[in-house]
Design a protein around this motif. Structure first.
Motif, PDB file in Angstrom:
ATOM      1  N   SER A   1     -24.188  -9.262 -19.618  1.00  0.00           N
ATOM      2  CA  SER A   1     -23.394  -8.734 -20.778  1.00  0.00           C
ATOM      3  C   SER A   1     -21.708  -9.984 -20.923  1.00  0.00           C
ATOM      4  O   SER A   1     -21.082 -10.343 -21.900  1.00  0.00           O
TER       5      SER A   1
ATOM      6  N   THR B   1     -22.722 -12.848 -22.413  1.00  0.00           N
ATOM      7  CA  THR B   1     -22.922 -13.003 -24.867  1.00  0.00           C
ATOM      8  C   THR B   1     -21.609 -12.847 -24.783  1.00  0.00           C
ATOM      9  O   THR B   1     -21.324 -13.205 -25.920  1.00  0.00           O
ATOM     10  N   THR B   2     -20.393 -12.150 -24.467  1.00  0.00           N
ATOM     11  CA  THR B   2     -18.982 -12.433 -24.657  1.00  0.00           C
ATOM     12  C   THR B   2     -19.109 -14.155 -24.531  1.00  0.00           C
ATOM     13  O   THR B   2     -18.935 -14.361 -25.200  1.00  0.00           O
TER      14      THR B   2
ATOM     15  N   ARG C   1     -19.932 -15.720 -27.855  1.00  0.00           N
ATOM     16  CA  ARG C   1     -19.696 -15.721 -28.308  1.00  0.00           C
ATOM     17  C   ARG C   1     -18.258 -16.271 -28.372  1.00  0.00           C
ATOM     18  O   ARG C   1     -17.907 -16.573 -29.490  1.00  0.00           O
ATOM     19  N   ARG C   2     -17.684 -16.008 -27.986  1.00  0.00           N
ATOM     20  CA  ARG C   2     -16.062 -16.220 -27.448  1.00  0.00           C
ATOM     21  C   ARG C   2     -16.129 -18.374 -27.312  1.00  0.00           C
ATOM     22  O   ARG C   2     -14.942 -18.595 -27.632  1.00  0.00           O
TER      23      ARG C   2
ATOM     24  N   TRP D   1     -16.797  -6.704 -19.729  1.00  0.00           N
ATOM     25  CA  TRP D   1     -16.848  -8.046 -20.929  1.00  0.00           C
ATOM     26  C   TRP D   1     -17.052  -8.086 -21.972  1.00  0.00           C
ATOM     27  O   TRP D   1     -17.293  -8.117 -22.554  1.00  0.00           O
ATOM     28  N   CYS D   2     -17.994  -6.430 -22.785  1.00  0.00           N
ATOM     29  CA  CYS D   2     -17.774  -6.362 -23.324  1.00  0.00           C
ATOM     30  C   CYS D   2     -16.396  -5.621 -24.597  1.00  0.00           C
ATOM     31  O   CYS D   2     -15.321  -5.321 -23.618  1.00  0.00           O
TER      32      CYS D   2
END
Length: 147
Positions: free
Chosen positions: A22, A25-26, A29-30, A146-147
């Motif tokens: 999680s 992934t964040t 993407r960021r 985190w999502c």
């Protein structure tokens, strides 16, 4: 230059899978980062008594396929990642692979320390003390999503 995050995974500690996948992934993407997912098969298994010579190589191949399957399941299609399994001393190998892949960050999960970890230092602690890049140590806790 592309941003790279080294993500060491302990395949024997499933409790941290949700947390690490999680969070990374964040981060990916960021920050438009590429993730390099790594698992280390400890060198020590090759010196156990009565262990065949081929055991370490077979363990590495199995770990590599398990890690790749896990990453495929956990990361969405928009996440860029690579994976590998390496044989070596765990903390030193993580530090070396971070240098090799030119990681700007190591995102590592830490589990509850045991008495020997408090005396000798856990993997996350050893990585933190030896690497030149930034380290994000993730622990289960209340109040952080985190999502």
């Amino acid at each position: 230059m592309k941003k790279r995050v080294l993500v060491p995974i302990d395949l024997s500690h499933e409790a941290n899978f949700d947390l690490i996948f999680s969070a990374t992934t964040t981060l990916a993407r960021r920050h438009d980062a590429t993730l390099h997912v790594l698992t280390v098969v400890p060198t020590e298994i090759s010196v156990w008594p009565y262990v065949p010579q081929s055991f370490a190589g077979e363990a590495q191949k199995l770990a590599e396929s398990q890690l790749e399957e896990l990453a495929r399941l956990e990361y969405a299609d928009d996440i860029r990642w690579t994976s590998e399994a390496v044989i070596g001393p765990i903390a030193a190998t993580i530090v070396q692979r971070a240098e090799d892949v030119r990681a700007g960050l190591i995102a590592i999960a830490s589990h509850d320390p045991r008495m020997r970890d408090l005396l000798l230092g856990g993997t996350a602690d050893r990585v933190l003390r030896r690497t030149r890049c930034s380290v994000l140590v993730l622990r289960h806790g209340e109040g952080w999503e985190w999502c």
